[in-house]
Design a protein around this motif. Sequence first.
Motif, PDB file in Angstrom:
ATOM      1  N   ASN A 241     -16.251  11.521  -0.639  1.00  0.00           N
ATOM      2  CA  ASN A 241     -15.396  11.207  -0.300  1.00  0.00           C
ATOM      3  C   ASN A 241     -14.463  11.176  -0.891  1.00  0.00           C
ATOM      4  OD1 ASN A 241     -15.715  10.194   3.079  1.00  0.00           O
ATOM      5  ND2 ASN A 241     -16.945   9.519   2.577  1.00  0.00           N
TER       6      ASN A 241
ATOM      7  N   GLY B 104      -7.423   5.741  -2.115  1.00  0.00           N
ATOM      8  CA  GLY B 104      -7.213   4.690  -2.702  1.00  0.00           C
ATOM      9  C   GLY B 104      -5.642   4.976  -2.703  1.00  0.00           C
ATOM     10  N   CYS B 105      -5.495   6.015  -2.187  1.00  0.00           N
ATOM     11  CA  CYS B 105      -3.308   6.232  -2.544  1.00  0.00           C
ATOM     12  C   CYS B 105      -2.815   5.913  -1.511  1.00  0.00           C
ATOM     13  CB  CYS B 105      -3.678   7.221  -3.496  1.00  0.00           C
ATOM     14  SG  CYS B 105      -3.070   8.371  -2.067  1.00  0.00           S
TER      15      CYS B 105
ATOM     16  N   SER C 295     -10.628   1.324   0.212  1.00  0.00           N
ATOM     17  CA  SER C 295     -10.854   2.811   0.874  1.00  0.00           C
ATOM     18  C   SER C 295     -11.933   3.643   0.904  1.00  0.00           C
ATOM     19  CB  SER C 295      -9.555   3.573   0.271  1.00  0.00           C
ATOM     20  OG  SER C 295     -10.184   4.310  -1.326  1.00  0.00           O
TER      21      SER C 295
ATOM     22  N   ILE D 141       0.571  -1.391   0.346  1.00  0.00           N
ATOM     23  CA  ILE D 141      -0.659   0.249   0.403  1.00  0.00           C
ATOM     24  C   ILE D 141       0.772   1.404  -0.456  1.00  0.00           C
ATOM     25  CG2 ILE D 141      -2.396   1.518   1.348  1.00  0.00           C
ATOM     26  CD1 ILE D 141      -2.633  -1.710  -0.368  1.00  0.00           C
TER      27      ILE D 141
ATOM     28  N   LYS E 236     -14.473  -4.308   3.863  1.00  0.00           N
ATOM     29  CA  LYS E 236     -13.668  -3.763   4.473  1.00  0.00           C
ATOM     30  C   LYS E 236     -12.361  -4.008   3.609  1.00  0.00           C
ATOM     31  CE  LYS E 236     -11.146  -6.939   8.263  1.00  0.00           C
ATOM     32  NZ  LYS E 236     -11.217  -8.320   7.781  1.00  0.00           N
TER      33      LYS E 236
ATOM     34  N   HIS F 209      -9.870  15.435   0.776  1.00  0.00           N
ATOM     35  CA  HIS F 209     -10.138  15.473  -0.895  1.00  0.00           C
ATOM     36  C   HIS F 209     -10.433  17.031  -1.299  1.00  0.00           C
ATOM     37  CE1 HIS F 209     -10.837  11.442  -0.714  1.00  0.00           C
ATOM     38  NE2 HIS F 209      -9.419  11.208  -1.253  1.00  0.00           N
TER      39      HIS F 209
ATOM     40  N   GLN G 197     -13.550   3.760  -2.478  1.00  0.00           N
ATOM     41  CA  GLN G 197     -13.457   3.439  -3.096  1.00  0.00           C
ATOM     42  C   GLN G 197     -14.949   2.840  -2.778  1.00  0.00           C
ATOM     43  OE1 GLN G 197     -10.217   1.565  -1.959  1.00  0.00           O
ATOM     44  NE2 GLN G 197      -8.969   1.823  -3.974  1.00  0.00           N
TER      45      GLN G 197
ATOM     46  N   SER H  89      -5.721   7.601   4.427  1.00  0.00           N
ATOM     47  CA  SER H  89      -5.359   7.154   5.095  1.00  0.00           C
ATOM     48  C   SER H  89      -5.292   6.164   6.229  1.00  0.00           C
ATOM     49  CB  SER H  89      -6.859   5.968   5.346  1.00  0.00           C
ATOM     50  OG  SER H  89      -7.625   6.957   4.844  1.00  0.00           O
ATOM     51  N   THR H  90      -4.553   5.231   5.230  1.00  0.00           N
ATOM     52  CA  THR H  90      -3.468   3.991   5.812  1.00  0.00           C
ATOM     53  C   THR H  90      -1.934   4.579   6.403  1.00  0.00           C
ATOM     54  OG1 THR H  90      -3.707   2.305   4.370  1.00  0.00           O
ATOM     55  CG2 THR H  90      -1.845   2.043   5.234  1.00  0.00           C
TER      56      THR H  90
HETATM   57  N1  LIG Z   1      -7.226  -4.149   5.074  1.00  0.00           N
HETATM   58  C1  LIG Z   1      -7.372  -3.616   4.080  1.00  0.00           C
HETATM   59  N2  LIG Z   1      -6.642  -4.600   3.492  1.00  0.00           N
HETATM   60  C2  LIG Z   1      -6.226  -5.201   1.716  1.00  0.00           C
HETATM   61  N3  LIG Z   1      -5.970  -3.328   1.508  1.00  0.00           N
HETATM   62  C3  LIG Z   1      -6.453  -2.481   1.820  1.00  0.00           C
HETATM   63  C4  LIG Z   1      -7.076  -2.707   3.330  1.00  0.00           C
HETATM   64  N4  LIG Z   1      -6.907  -1.354   3.726  1.00  0.00           N
HETATM   65  C5  LIG Z   1      -7.347  -0.925   2.261  1.00  0.00           C
HETATM   66  N5  LIG Z   1      -6.004  -1.653   1.399  1.00  0.00           N
HETATM   67  C6  LIG Z   1      -6.041  -0.567  -0.047  1.00  0.00           C
HETATM   68  O1  LIG Z   1      -4.383   0.186   0.579  1.00  0.00           O
HETATM   69  C7  LIG Z   1      -5.100   1.577  -0.153  1.00  0.00           C
HETATM   70  C8  LIG Z   1      -5.191   2.073   0.036  1.00  0.00           C
HETATM   71  O2  LIG Z   1      -6.484   2.355   1.074  1.00  0.00           O
HETATM   72  P1  LIG Z   1      -6.560   3.988   1.934  1.00  0.00           P
HETATM   73  O3  LIG Z   1      -7.380   3.618   3.221  1.00  0.00           O
HETATM   74  O4  LIG Z   1      -5.217   4.059   2.875  1.00  0.00           O
HETATM   75  O5  LIG Z   1      -7.328   4.960   1.366  1.00  0.00           O
HETATM   76  P2  LIG Z   1      -6.659   6.496   0.840  1.00  0.00           P
HETATM   77  O6  LIG Z   1      -6.032   6.996   0.171  1.00  0.00           O
HETATM   78  O7  LIG Z   1      -7.428   6.761   2.843  1.00  0.00           O
HETATM   79  O8  LIG Z   1      -7.993   6.656   0.126  1.00  0.00           O
HETATM   80  P3  LIG Z   1      -9.792   7.761   0.584  1.00  0.00           P
HETATM   81  O9  LIG Z   1      -9.204   9.172  -0.333  1.00  0.00           O
HETATM   82  O10 LIG Z   1     -10.163   6.561  -1.063  1.00  0.00           O
HETATM   83  O11 LIG Z   1     -10.548   7.575   1.664  1.00  0.00           O
HETATM   84  C9  LIG Z   1      -6.386   1.130  -0.830  1.00  0.00           C
HETATM   85  O12 LIG Z   1      -6.300   0.481  -2.003  1.00  0.00           O
HETATM   86  C10 LIG Z   1      -7.265   0.162  -0.161  1.00  0.00           C
HETATM   87  O13 LIG Z   1      -7.812  -0.593  -1.647  1.00  0.00           O
END
Ligand SMILES: Nc1ncnc2c1ncn2[C@@H]1O[C@H](COP(=O)(O)OP(=O)(O)OP(=O)(O)O)[C@@H](O)[C@H]1O
Lengths: 381, 381, 395, 281, 294
Positions: free
Chosen positions: B164, A40-41, B136, A19, B133, A193, B139, A44-45
Amino acid sequence: MMTTVEIRNLQKSYGNLEIIRSADLAISSGEFVVLVGPSGCGKSTLLRCIAGLEPITGGNLLIDGDDMTVADPVKRGIAMVFQSYALYPHMTVAENIGFGLKIANAPKPEIRARVLEVAKLLKLEALLDRKPKALSGGQRQRVAIGRALARKPRIFLFDEPLSNLDASLRGEMRVELSKLHAQLGNTMIYVTHDQVEAMTLADRMVVMRQGVIEQVGAPLELFNNPVNRFVAGFLGQPPMNFIRFASASQAGQVMNGELPGGGRLTLDLPPAIGAVSTEGLELGVRPEDMAVSAAGALNATVEVVEQLGGETIVYGRLADGQALTAKLAGQAGIRAGDRLAFTIAHERLQIFDATGRNLRYRTEEAVTIERRGDLVERSPV
Amino acid sequence: MMTTVEIRNLQKSYGNLEIIRSADLAISSGEFVVLVGPSGCGKSTLLRCIAGLEPITGGNLLIDGDDMTVADPVKRGIAMVFQSYALYPHMTVAENIGFGLKIANAPKPEIRARVLEVAKLLKLEALLDRKPKALSGGQRQRVAIGRALARKPRIFLFDEPLSNLDASLRGEMRVELSKLHAQLGNTMIYVTHDQVEAMTLADRMVVMRQGVIEQVGAPLELFNNPVNRFVAGFLGQPPMNFIRFASASQAGQVMNGELPGGGRLTLDLPPAIGAVSTEGLELGVRPEDMAVSAAGALNATVEVVEQLGGETIVYGRLADGQALTAKLAGQAGIRAGDRLAFTIAHERLQIFDATGRNLRYRTEEAVTIERRGDLVERSPV
Amino acid sequence: AELVFWSMWNEPEPQAAALRRIMDTYTKAHPETTFKVVWNGRQNQTKLRAALQAGTQVDFADQDGDQLAGGLQKEGLGYEIGADLGDAKAALLPGVLDLYAAGGKVEQVPYIYNTVNIWYNKDMLAEVGGTVPQTLDELFTLCGKLKETSKHALVTEGNVGFYQVLFFSHLLARAKGSDAMIKAFEVKDGSGWSDPAVLEAAKSARKFWEVGCIAEDARGFQYPAGQQTIALGDTMGELVGSWLPTELTESAGADFPWGAFNFPAVAGGVGKATDIEVGLVSVMVLKASPNAKEAAGFVSYLLSEEAQKTLVADGGVGVVRDGVEWPPVLSDAYASAKNATALSGFGGGLGVSYPEFNATVLTPEFSKMFLGQSTPEDFVKVLVDKTKDYWASQQ
Amino acid sequence: MNKFLTLRGAKRGFSYLVVGGWSAFSVFFILWIILASLKRNRDLFGKPWSIPIDPAWGNYVKTWVNNRFGDYFLNSLIVTSVSVAALLLVSVPAAYVLSRGRFAGRQALSNFFAFGMGVPIPLLFVPLFVIMTTMRLGDSLTGLSIVYVALSIPFSIYVLEGFFASLPSELESAAIIDGCSDFQVFRHVMLPLAGPGIATVAILNFVGLWNEYQLSLVLLNSPENRTLSLGIYSLITSMQYSGGDWAGLFAGVTIVMVPTILLFIILSERMISGITMGGVK
Amino acid sequence: MMRRRMVVAFLAPALILYLGLLIFPALQAFYLSLFETSGFGDTPTWVGIGNYTRLLSDPIFWGALRNMSMIMVVGGVATFGLAFLFTMLLNSGLRGKKLFRALIFLPNIIAVVAITTFWSFVFMPRYGLLTSVLKALGLTSLASISWTAPENVFFAMMVGLVWISAGFYTILILAGADKVPTDMYEAARLEGASTFQIFRLITLPMIWDVILITLVLWSIHAIKIVEFPYAFGGPNIDQNLYTPAIYLYIMGFGQREPVYALGYSTAIGVALFFLTLVTIVLLRFVFKRERVEY
Ligand SMILES: Nc1ncnc2c1ncn2[C@@H]1O[C@H](COP(=O)(O)OP(=O)(O)OP(=O)(O)O)[C@@H](O)[C@H]1O
Ligand SMILES: Nc1ncnc2c1ncn2[C@@H]1O[C@H](COP(=O)(O)OP(=O)(O)OP(=O)(O)O)[C@@H](O)[C@H]1O
Ligand SMILES: [Mg+2]
Ligand SMILES: [Mg+2]
């Protein structure tokens, strides 16, 4: 309060799914950093890794110079506003907000006072006794923010805290957050965003794409001097126009290009650039950097006009069919089918090569470019 | 597809709590109606009433002329995108999207094709086999939209479907929705906090406040001709400035006012207005309707400057301390402490009395006001 | 006809195998009579009760005599079989048929015989140079001798009240005669228990602990932990039914030197050491059976020498017919049955005549006293009071 | 910093100690039973700690063959699985309607079912025997299954109601909007979401019925119909009069225990992989 | 939203079975409690509420009730204390949660006789497992305690009972706790809540419905408990271990002693039934909280 956050070669995978590839970022004390990037970039992670909610797969996290890579979340002194709110459904709004203080064994009257203070700030006074279930989306989000505020942590993490608010409330909240930051001086990391939020709140912005940090810098710096096509296209609304040159040729520090429809451009390149391939070059023009004028080099046929009240967005096509968007102030009386000529501000143009690299990216500390035609008449104070 | 929706004196309470007081609204076939209003004003509730998810406390709901006040949701031919997504956690993305079709007994290959088509539109192809689950926030939201799209219902209800998403994706999605609407011609009811979405998508906009519909009309109509202070302030970002007159006097169809700092204004009133109280009158000026000019009638001291890249927001104070916000195109080189004079466009000003009524509201069908200084050079097609 | 037999045995048990053989032999001789057996196990009578409510046809059944007496027989559901038995009656060991024959009516026929004795390890007795004690004092002396070798003469199961109560019923019987228990209870004002002999019996029972006949920790033995100490050589014996050698075969081995002697006489008592308590297993033909006569025929056969021998050989049990030798390990029990001067049911027969009082008052209260939770005086007092209450509530 | 780490380590260690110690005792318990089943009776009592160096496999042979545990095993398996399946079939829909339906008397009905848990089972022995015999289902596995189902209904409904009640109503709305009929809402959305709850109830009932013997004792007579727990029960009751083969009893217990453990391991996986409510936001 | 037809169709099978094979026979049985009868096909004697008045003055019944309350309260506190502890620890991010959970539940899947026999080996004086462990540790005075002597046996039984029940209720409570969205826990962790605080302030209130269910189940279990103490008590169970339900069994079903007081026994059952009802209603009332939905 002096709190620095440093991320060194941080990596995060879920199983085989990478990720975050490798993130390096140093946040200085009291800085307001905004993370932006497509859905999805990994924004949040990254936030969750910093908070300690996800184990980090590789690399290090330092807070105030201490290695916190594996530390307990509490130890990190962090408050977070979740994208999903994560309100406790069995507690009232007041209890939700005061929960962290209760955990920290603060005396009851103090908790009450603090909750009231926060509630006032967030316009939640009337809802203090409700359960989250009986709140609207926006109200829930405000409670989530209140919960973080109440605790006075070292670092605030915000995961799209305003995304469910209406524009005017969002504007207000934004100003409040800004004030709050000025007042508390905490380090804040903020995912959003909303470009307006990002541009106005950030001391520095971080643009991410697919788990990689693309560019870090002050908002205007990124806006005016994007390192590549992705950053250029991601910031600014409507996004920058990318126009394939009909033909282009480099002459030392100068790029000559022919636009579709016949217009010609001569643009200087930064000194360091050297010789580049002129294959697949694209011109980057922001919609707001165009003005309607008979003398314009870009000719387009209008297809759609969007009236936003305060401004007008014009969608058109160039001679060779490429799309062009222009943003005009006010409510322009333009109709689909009109043919318009646009002048473009040369100094604000970017050129991208086939790999997306911005040829006009200046590696020196970016300078805020003075606006063409200064509207300001400065009166002596 | 011809689908009209009519709401007659609709009321909705939770126990003693009146959420929707009395709403009347007629939506014609194929219309795209956008509901806006502050957080908690009852937008989601109204949508849920239309969908049949909440029993209606009073009044009637007609779809295509049939009374559907108590009809089963299925009978209403509605698809809805929930503010909270409401994805089925036990199904993959593909199954979530295809669920409605499966329920309708569509043949498997058809479902598969449709799911793929929708997924492509929403950029979800790579995620089809994941469970919610592992998605993001953005998504998840796209999956929620996909689920509604897949089914081809008579009426679409959207509850902040894009909140979002990041700005550029949101922009794209907005265009896609717009195209979709053009293509399918379905009736759509859409809740959003995003003014750009509201302005660009709506055939008609509905502005709600605390369970009451304040005004209904085409976006520009509401923008240019708000019925009251609330609507005026709610639409437009940054919001309209409300400036208390230093003094004001009515002379028939003309209002004379003195601005703080000494500037004077003379504004005509609509013929129907009659005599009004000049007590507590306020002038409504949109931030984008001001231009910096030494000859301006409004003098302000700059306090904060926000650089958004494409435009600059200036926050200042008038002589008597009232706040003033101006929006200038481009990146103006203005600094806090500067003193500026603004000219304002007379024909775009509003006057609000103490009750919030707009004295310059024109009851005749609103006319799009030509922009002062037409930038357009119309070339014969 | 096909006779339906509900049995207390489980199919894999040797007793069941023996019965099966007897029935087969009978069918061979009387081809018109076949059998359908339902091997219910020990809950036989309880299941029968439900079956009877549902109108299920059962021709005859077996169960512990005590239980039949308090159950089917008491409700008058037994077929009066006396006349059908003919000369088999005379061939039985003394007192067997009369034990349950209320008012001379024979409704159940015992066919397996268990005696209550002190079952012991002959080698251990020999080691301390002891002989079979004839009086209580001799028994206590023997206890002392064994204690010196840090072993114990007797053991009991701390959670089996009806084993413990045997001490009381025997002591009382030796002092006042074989029917003393029932007599004492049937005095409706409770004063039957006020007889000093009762208190004396209770005190003597306690004495078994006091003089170290029984190891102190036996209070906590949960069945079968107590009897296992015999197999392990820690204890010489136990006051218990003649089934003990069978129960311990697996642990003690087939060649364990089993012996049994009757509970010894008490000085000044009117009861004899040859008065014994017995546990008999009986068959009963049900009155409601359409084939009662035919079933009774089979029951007579069950008492025949041939059938009884099969029970001994295949079932490994003691039987009721005089002259049929019991399995070698039970030879002392056979002797005691043959020489019995009076028979009474388990625990002085109170469990047969007044099961509820026995189960809810006498046994638990004695157990409490015996294991040291109350005194003999308390015990007697409770008996007096409860007996009075019992009879009062019967009015 | 280091202090923090060790403090955290100590807490961790404590958790593992408590949970691990308790679990280890369970393992010890199982091992002890298995070892006991391989001992000779004499050692069983004399040396409860000993390990049978010379395992008495004969105990198993005896139990399996002489006591017909082979047949009983099959009976138990059939009765228990059929009963649990039927029970779920009957009680899951009822629990669903009782917890999420809106109709007059719902609460009363739900209480009415719950009260069934208060009826002491022994009271029903005689009436049930009579009813079963009258319906010609006496002494049959079918009859026993039906009784099992009926008597397990109150408990199952009670527990299931709890699981259904806490599912997010938002998903119900979504399904309705997706065109589901009320049955389809149940079938496609609520049922799978309640999966962990249903698995839990299935396990609890399976275990309960697998070990049940009182009802089967009353309702079954023929040896060929007996279940494993009846087999165990008759082993115990035969201790009196025909020999105390305690090691054999443990062999029987092991035979009864092993399939339950296996089943538990399989089913608990399902039970444990509770569906995270990730989709609702 | 639910159609009447579906409500009926979904409820009917359960209701029919329940009415036919539980309520109907139970009513029959209740009726029997007004008679004096042994149940052997004799004509029962009408005694009205005689059995009940007798019950009120029956000290054995009261003793059994006392034991039952001990189980319910003392055993309940221990059982739930352990179940809470395990839930808390298992949810604090231990590795091997699944394995531990399975092992903690394990005793529940074993036939009760096996368990009681095992425990009697543990507590057995002289050779017992506990005694030998204590001896090996040099704790001779503890080792000489007779755990199963009459004055201790009830508590020894309770140890075994709690051992089993703790596993059972841990499973139920854990299943409930798994429904709590993980971000709740995350938010609380960030706010500095300890494992215990998370359990007490987040998990517990959020799964209150499950807790209430388990409390009700426990009470019913405690009231109706037969098997474990009965098996623990051996062939001739000690009055120290009587519960009302065991007493019912002994009075009505000719255990060892041929007591066949079916009418009286049934009256005990009816009393237990009403005791259960009162307990359920009381519990629901005392522990009632708003339902939490997430
Ligand atoms: N538990 C998990 N298992 C597998 N993949 C995951 C998991 N949680 C998140 N992901 C994937 O990790 C990637 C990053 O997710 P993240 O939630 O950090 O995105 P984001 O940048 O916060 O997006 P958004 O702006 O849509 O909230 C996404 O492609 C998501 O599908
Ligand atoms: N179940 C409920 N019980 C009581 N009040 C409720 C309930 N659901 C919503 N409300 C209240 O009804 C009002 C309207 O809620 P609604 O969700 O329609 O707002 P909204 O306009 O969609 O707001 P947002 O833009 O924040 O989503 C809010 O004040 C909310 O607190
Ligand atoms: Mg996110
Ligand atoms: Mg809403």
